[in-house]
Design a protein around this motif. Structure first.
Motif, PDB file in Angstrom:
ATOM      1  N   ALA A  48       0.833  -1.211   0.000  1.00  0.00           N
ATOM      2  CA  ALA A  48       0.000   0.000   0.000  1.00  0.00           C
ATOM      3  C   ALA A  48       0.867   1.260   0.000  1.00  0.00           C
ATOM      4  CB  ALA A  48      -0.917  -0.003   1.222  1.00  0.00           C
ATOM      5  N   LYS A  49       2.174   1.097   0.175  1.00  0.00           N
ATOM      6  CA  LYS A  49       3.085   2.246   0.214  1.00  0.00           C
ATOM      7  C   LYS A  49       3.336   2.785  -1.194  1.00  0.00           C
ATOM      8  CE  LYS A  49       5.545   0.552   4.275  1.00  0.00           C
ATOM      9  NZ  LYS A  49       6.824   0.037   4.773  1.00  0.00           N
ATOM     10  N   ALA A  50       3.809   4.015  -1.249  1.00  0.00           N
ATOM     11  CA  ALA A  50       4.129   4.662  -2.525  1.00  0.00           C
ATOM     12  C   ALA A  50       5.352   4.011  -3.168  1.00  0.00           C
ATOM     13  CB  ALA A  50       4.390   6.151  -2.300  1.00  0.00           C
ATOM     14  N   GLU A  51       5.326   3.959  -4.484  1.00  0.00           N
ATOM     15  CA  GLU A  51       6.397   3.316  -5.253  1.00  0.00           C
ATOM     16  C   GLU A  51       7.804   3.818  -4.913  1.00  0.00           C
ATOM     17  OE1 GLU A  51       8.012   4.457  -9.435  1.00  0.00           O
ATOM     18  OE2 GLU A  51       6.039   3.564  -9.654  1.00  0.00           O
ATOM     19  N   PRO A  52       8.059   5.128  -4.864  1.00  0.00           N
ATOM     20  CA  PRO A  52       9.424   5.580  -4.572  1.00  0.00           C
ATOM     21  C   PRO A  52       9.916   5.122  -3.199  1.00  0.00           C
ATOM     22  CG  PRO A  52       8.107   7.409  -5.392  1.00  0.00           C
ATOM     23  CD  PRO A  52       7.172   6.272  -5.154  1.00  0.00           C
ATOM     24  N   LEU A  53       9.029   5.104  -2.220  1.00  0.00           N
ATOM     25  CA  LEU A  53       9.428   4.658  -0.877  1.00  0.00           C
ATOM     26  C   LEU A  53       9.803   3.189  -0.868  1.00  0.00           C
ATOM     27  CD1 LEU A  53       6.732   6.463   1.316  1.00  0.00           C
ATOM     28  CD2 LEU A  53       9.114   7.127   0.948  1.00  0.00           C
ATOM     29  N   VAL A  54       9.031   2.378  -1.567  1.00  0.00           N
ATOM     30  CA  VAL A  54       9.314   0.939  -1.628  1.00  0.00           C
ATOM     31  C   VAL A  54      10.640   0.695  -2.351  1.00  0.00           C
ATOM     32  CG1 VAL A  54       8.511  -1.290  -2.507  1.00  0.00           C
ATOM     33  CG2 VAL A  54       6.872   0.306  -1.509  1.00  0.00           C
ATOM     34  N   ALA A  55      10.826   1.346  -3.498  1.00  0.00           N
ATOM     35  CA  ALA A  55      12.050   1.152  -4.281  1.00  0.00           C
ATOM     36  C   ALA A  55      13.294   1.571  -3.496  1.00  0.00           C
ATOM     37  CB  ALA A  55      11.964   1.931  -5.597  1.00  0.00           C
ATOM     38  N   GLU A  56      13.251   2.732  -2.852  1.00  0.00           N
ATOM     39  CA  GLU A  56      14.405   3.202  -2.075  1.00  0.00           C
ATOM     40  C   GLU A  56      14.679   2.299  -0.882  1.00  0.00           C
ATOM     41  OE1 GLU A  56      13.494   7.274  -1.188  1.00  0.00           O
ATOM     42  OE2 GLU A  56      13.758   7.885  -3.276  1.00  0.00           O
ATOM     43  N   CYS A  57      13.639   1.783  -0.260  1.00  0.00           N
ATOM     44  CA  CYS A  57      13.806   0.876   0.870  1.00  0.00           C
ATOM     45  C   CYS A  57      14.493  -0.421   0.428  1.00  0.00           C
ATOM     46  CB  CYS A  57      12.444   0.577   1.505  1.00  0.00           C
ATOM     47  SG  CYS A  57      12.507  -0.596   2.876  1.00  0.00           S
ATOM     48  N   ILE A  58      14.064  -0.966  -0.728  1.00  0.00           N
ATOM     49  CA  ILE A  58      14.684  -2.188  -1.247  1.00  0.00           C
ATOM     50  C   ILE A  58      16.159  -1.930  -1.538  1.00  0.00           C
ATOM     51  CG2 ILE A  58      14.728  -3.844  -3.150  1.00  0.00           C
ATOM     52  CD1 ILE A  58      11.639  -3.367  -3.377  1.00  0.00           C
ATOM     53  N   GLN A  59      16.439  -0.823  -2.204  1.00  0.00           N
ATOM     54  CA  GLN A  59      17.835  -0.481  -2.510  1.00  0.00           C
ATOM     55  C   GLN A  59      18.665  -0.422  -1.231  1.00  0.00           C
ATOM     56  OE1 GLN A  59      18.636   3.546  -3.716  1.00  0.00           O
ATOM     57  NE2 GLN A  59      20.547   2.970  -4.748  1.00  0.00           N
ATOM     58  N   PHE A  60      18.174   0.284  -0.240  1.00  0.00           N
ATOM     59  CA  PHE A  60      18.895   0.431   1.021  1.00  0.00           C
ATOM     60  C   PHE A  60      19.097  -0.935   1.692  1.00  0.00           C
ATOM     61  CE2 PHE A  60      18.999   1.279   5.622  1.00  0.00           C
ATOM     62  CZ  PHE A  60      20.109   2.098   5.677  1.00  0.00           C
ATOM     63  N   GLY A  61      18.051  -1.756   1.700  1.00  0.00           N
ATOM     64  CA  GLY A  61      18.148  -3.076   2.325  1.00  0.00           C
ATOM     65  C   GLY A  61      19.154  -3.980   1.637  1.00  0.00           C
ATOM     66  N   TRP A  62      19.209  -3.918   0.312  1.00  0.00           N
ATOM     67  CA  TRP A  62      20.130  -4.772  -0.430  1.00  0.00           C
ATOM     68  C   TRP A  62      21.581  -4.304  -0.308  1.00  0.00           C
ATOM     69  CZ3 TRP A  62      17.483  -6.230  -5.728  1.00  0.00           C
ATOM     70  CH2 TRP A  62      16.385  -7.038  -5.470  1.00  0.00           C
ATOM     71  N   GLN A  63      21.789  -3.095   0.175  1.00  0.00           N
ATOM     72  CA  GLN A  63      23.147  -2.580   0.370  1.00  0.00           C
ATOM     73  C   GLN A  63      23.678  -2.865   1.773  1.00  0.00           C
ATOM     74  OE1 GLN A  63      22.520   1.543  -0.647  1.00  0.00           O
ATOM     75  NE2 GLN A  63      23.055   1.217  -2.791  1.00  0.00           N
ATOM     76  N   ASP A  64      22.947  -3.602   2.572  1.00  0.00           N
ATOM     77  CA  ASP A  64      23.323  -3.875   3.962  1.00  0.00           C
ATOM     78  C   ASP A  64      24.447  -4.919   4.015  1.00  0.00           C
ATOM     79  OD1 ASP A  64      23.532  -4.405   6.668  1.00  0.00           O
ATOM     80  OD2 ASP A  64      21.373  -4.688   6.964  1.00  0.00           O
ATOM     81  N   GLU A  65      25.650  -4.465   4.296  1.00  0.00           N
ATOM     82  CA  GLU A  65      26.802  -5.364   4.338  1.00  0.00           C
ATOM     83  C   GLU A  65      26.719  -6.376   5.472  1.00  0.00           C
ATOM     84  OE1 GLU A  65      30.501  -3.227   4.233  1.00  0.00           O
ATOM     85  OE2 GLU A  65      29.981  -2.261   2.329  1.00  0.00           O
ATOM     86  N   ALA A  66      26.003  -6.049   6.545  1.00  0.00           N
ATOM     87  CA  ALA A  66      25.850  -6.994   7.650  1.00  0.00           C
ATOM     88  C   ALA A  66      25.055  -8.217   7.206  1.00  0.00           C
ATOM     89  CB  ALA A  66      25.154  -6.314   8.834  1.00  0.00           C
ATOM     90  N   VAL A  67      24.180  -8.055   6.231  1.00  0.00           N
ATOM     91  CA  VAL A  67      23.359  -9.164   5.731  1.00  0.00           C
ATOM     92  C   VAL A  67      23.993  -9.823   4.511  1.00  0.00           C
ATOM     93  CG1 VAL A  67      21.110  -9.782   4.756  1.00  0.00           C
ATOM     94  CG2 VAL A  67      21.241  -8.091   6.589  1.00  0.00           C
ATOM     95  N   PHE A  68      24.513  -9.017   3.583  1.00  0.00           N
ATOM     96  CA  PHE A  68      24.973  -9.543   2.303  1.00  0.00           C
ATOM     97  C   PHE A  68      26.484  -9.576   2.131  1.00  0.00           C
ATOM     98  CE2 PHE A  68      20.677  -7.883   1.570  1.00  0.00           C
ATOM     99  CZ  PHE A  68      20.065  -9.055   1.187  1.00  0.00           C
ATOM    100  N   GLY A  69      27.229  -9.049   3.082  1.00  0.00           N
ATOM    101  CA  GLY A  69      28.690  -9.083   3.000  1.00  0.00           C
ATOM    102  C   GLY A  69      29.191  -8.450   1.720  1.00  0.00           C
ATOM    103  N   VAL A  70      30.094  -9.142   1.030  1.00  0.00           N
ATOM    104  CA  VAL A  70      30.677  -8.602  -0.198  1.00  0.00           C
ATOM    105  C   VAL A  70      29.661  -8.544  -1.336  1.00  0.00           C
ATOM    106  CG1 VAL A  70      33.027  -9.320   0.365  1.00  0.00           C
ATOM    107  CG2 VAL A  70      31.553 -10.852  -0.950  1.00  0.00           C
ATOM    108  N   ASP A  71      28.534  -9.240  -1.199  1.00  0.00           N
ATOM    109  CA  ASP A  71      27.490  -9.210  -2.222  1.00  0.00           C
ATOM    110  C   ASP A  71      26.515  -8.063  -2.020  1.00  0.00           C
ATOM    111  OD1 ASP A  71      28.350 -11.438  -3.697  1.00  0.00           O
ATOM    112  OD2 ASP A  71      27.411 -12.801  -2.269  1.00  0.00           O
ATOM    113  N   ALA A  72      26.787  -7.178  -1.062  1.00  0.00           N
ATOM    114  CA  ALA A  72      25.883  -6.050  -0.791  1.00  0.00           C
ATOM    115  C   ALA A  72      25.958  -5.055  -1.946  1.00  0.00           C
ATOM    116  CB  ALA A  72      26.247  -5.375   0.527  1.00  0.00           C
ATOM    117  N   SER A  73      24.908  -5.016  -2.731  1.00  0.00           N
ATOM    118  CA  SER A  73      24.827  -4.021  -3.796  1.00  0.00           C
ATOM    119  C   SER A  73      23.360  -3.777  -4.091  1.00  0.00           C
ATOM    120  CB  SER A  73      25.549  -4.485  -5.068  1.00  0.00           C
ATOM    121  OG  SER A  73      24.924  -5.630  -5.617  1.00  0.00           O
ATOM    122  N   GLY A  74      23.048  -2.568  -4.421  1.00  0.00           N
ATOM    123  CA  GLY A  74      21.690  -2.207  -4.778  1.00  0.00           C
ATOM    124  C   GLY A  74      21.721  -0.962  -5.630  1.00  0.00           C
ATOM    125  N   TYR A  75      21.269  -1.090  -6.848  1.00  0.00           N
ATOM    126  CA  TYR A  75      21.276   0.021  -7.790  1.00  0.00           C
ATOM    127  C   TYR A  75      19.831   0.359  -8.142  1.00  0.00           C
ATOM    128  CZ  TYR A  75      26.014  -1.711  -8.077  1.00  0.00           C
ATOM    129  OH  TYR A  75      27.269  -2.150  -7.755  1.00  0.00           O
TER     130      TYR A  75
END
Length: 116
Positions: A36-63
C-alpha cells in the motif's frame, strides 16, 4: 583517455545487465509482492536493504534505476537479482526476479519483504 576507457567499460557492462534483465522479464517473476506504500518509498527501501553489508557481505549491492515501462528497477551487481517496482491502482506491485533460486535469493526476498 583513461576516463573514456572507464566510461566505455561501464557502458558495456550496463548493456550486459540490461539484456540479462530483459531476458528474465520474458518469463514470470520469481515472486510478486504488493504494498500500500508509494512506489518511490518501496524502491528506495529495497535499494537500502540490499546494500546492507551486515546481511549480504561482499554481495551487498543495490542500484536504483528507471524501470523499463515506468516505475523503478532495483538490481544487484550483474543483475543476478532484481525487482521491478511499479505503482498500480491502490498501491505498488513489486516483481522479484532471480537468475538462481539460492540462499542469497531468499535473503534478497526477505529484505525486500520488509519494505512492503
Amino acid at each position: 583517455m583513461r576516463a573514456a576507457m572507464l566510461l566505455g567499460t561501464a557502458l558495456v557492462l550496463a548493456g550486459c545487465a540490461s539484456s540479462t534483465m530483459n531476458q528474465a522479464r520474458l518469463g514470470a517473476p520469481h515472486k510478486t509482492f504488493t504494498s500500500a506504500k508509494a512506489e518511490p518509498l518501496v524502491a528506495e527501501c529495497i535499494q537500502f536493504g540490499w546494500q546492507d553489508e551486515a546481511v549480504f557481505g561482499v554481495d551487498a549491492s543495490g542500484y536504483l534505476d528507471a524501470g523499463p515501462n515506468g516505475g523503478a528497477t532495483v538490481s544487484t551487481r550483474d543483475a543476478e537479482y532484481f525487482a521491478d517496482v511499479r505503482a498500480e491502482a491502490g498501491g505498488t506491485v513489486v516483481k522479484f526476479y532471480t537468475l538462481k533460486d539460492d540462499a542469497l535469493a531468499q535473503r534478497r526476498m526477505a529484505a525486500l519483504a520488509t519494505c512492503l
